[in-house]
Design a protein around this motif. Structure first.
Motif, mmCIF file in Angstrom:
data_model
loop_
_atom_site.group_PDB
_atom_site.id
_atom_site.type_symbol
_atom_site.label_atom_id
_atom_site.label_comp_id
_atom_site.label_asym_id
_atom_site.label_seq_id
_atom_site.Cartn_x
_atom_site.Cartn_y
_atom_site.Cartn_z
ATOM 1 N N ALA A 1 -56.938 4.392 -44.217
ATOM 2 C CA ALA A 1 -57.318 5.698 -44.777
ATOM 3 C C ALA A 1 -56.140 6.232 -45.564
ATOM 4 O O ALA A 1 -54.981 5.860 -45.328
ATOM 5 N N GLN A 2 -56.466 7.117 -46.510
ATOM 6 C CA GLN A 2 -55.442 7.827 -47.278
ATOM 7 C C GLN A 2 -55.760 9.315 -47.201
ATOM 8 O O GLN A 2 -56.925 9.703 -47.265
ATOM 9 N N TYR A 3 -54.708 10.129 -47.066
ATOM 10 C CA TYR A 3 -54.963 11.570 -47.045
ATOM 11 C C TYR A 3 -53.822 12.299 -47.735
ATOM 12 O O TYR A 3 -52.756 11.722 -47.971
ATOM 13 N N VAL A 4 -54.115 13.529 -48.082
ATOM 14 C CA VAL A 4 -53.126 14.349 -48.771
ATOM 15 C C VAL A 4 -52.180 14.924 -47.740
ATOM 16 O O VAL A 4 -52.597 15.570 -46.778
ATOM 17 N N LEU A 5 -50.886 14.674 -47.952
ATOM 18 C CA LEU A 5 -49.879 15.128 -47.012
ATOM 19 C C LEU A 5 -49.430 16.523 -47.465
ATOM 20 O O LEU A 5 -49.082 16.717 -48.641
ATOM 21 N N LEU B 1 -54.830 11.363 -38.208
ATOM 22 C CA LEU B 1 -53.803 12.192 -37.581
ATOM 23 C C LEU B 1 -52.577 11.332 -37.313
ATOM 24 O O LEU B 1 -52.689 10.238 -36.746
ATOM 25 N N VAL B 2 -51.418 11.837 -37.722
ATOM 26 C CA VAL B 2 -50.140 11.197 -37.404
ATOM 27 C C VAL B 2 -49.303 12.225 -36.642
ATOM 28 O O VAL B 2 -49.042 13.317 -37.162
ATOM 29 N N ALA B 3 -48.926 11.872 -35.412
ATOM 30 C CA ALA B 3 -48.202 12.816 -34.554
ATOM 31 C C ALA B 3 -46.950 12.150 -34.012
ATOM 32 O O ALA B 3 -47.014 11.021 -33.524
ATOM 33 N N ASP B 4 -45.816 12.833 -34.099
ATOM 34 C CA ASP B 4 -44.545 12.279 -33.627
ATOM 35 C C ASP B 4 -44.042 13.027 -32.394
ATOM 36 O O ASP B 4 -44.167 14.264 -32.307
ATOM 37 N N TYR C 1 -46.809 16.884 -36.934
ATOM 38 C CA TYR C 1 -48.257 16.805 -36.741
ATOM 39 C C TYR C 1 -48.870 16.895 -38.126
ATOM 40 O O TYR C 1 -48.922 17.975 -38.729
ATOM 41 N N GLU C 2 -49.283 15.763 -38.675
ATOM 42 C CA GLU C 2 -49.754 15.719 -40.058
ATOM 43 C C GLU C 2 -51.094 15.006 -40.110
ATOM 44 O O GLU C 2 -51.203 13.848 -39.694
#
Lengths: 97, 97
Positions: B91-95, A54-57, A39-40
């Protein structure tokens, strides 16, 4: 694995407090919804692009649906997202491996 | 880490061949652009949502810009994306981590 990606554009009226509540509340969801594997998320850093991502696996399409329809997730959307979302772009794809 | 996320909606006129060329050509980019750390993409599996998603991770904002402006990447966009893209959300975001 199934990856669920969402991009949000906030309304011009969204307050800093409302925008800050999104990651603060998202941080609680993996503890409530065990189907979440990764969940990133974070605010977009380039003006003119989307405001939040939001990127969710998940292990399976079924686990994604359990997450999507989970009451804790729905309550989060109703409370934090719906009041400030001008546009939402979504997609799900099969993650290799 | 910087995460770059892109979602595509194809035009109704996009052919199966054109759509299939997108992942086939994307597969070549990590070999050409060493700044790419992770590169995970695929067609959207739920009708009504976006048609294709790319998630790309980089060590720094500078590496992302190197990728964005890389001639091999620009050539890919011109050849494979521009002819069939009805809409592109980025979009770009800080991971974290």
């Amino acid at each position: 694995m199934i990856r669920h990606v969402v991009m949000f554009t906030w309304t011009p009226e969204a307050t800093g407090e409302q925008k800050a509540a999104v990651p603060a509340e998202l941080a609680k969801l993996p503890g409530e919804i065990p189907q979440i594997r990764r969940y990133e998320y974070g605010p977009g850093i380039n003006p003119g692009n989307r405001d939040f991502v939001l990127v969710a696996d998940f292990d399976s399409p079924e686990d994604f649906l359990t997450y999507r329809d989970h009451p804790v997730h729905r309550a989060f959307i109703e409370k934090c997202i719906d009041p400030i979302a001008a546009d939402v772009a979504r997609a799900q794809y099969v993650l290799p491996g």
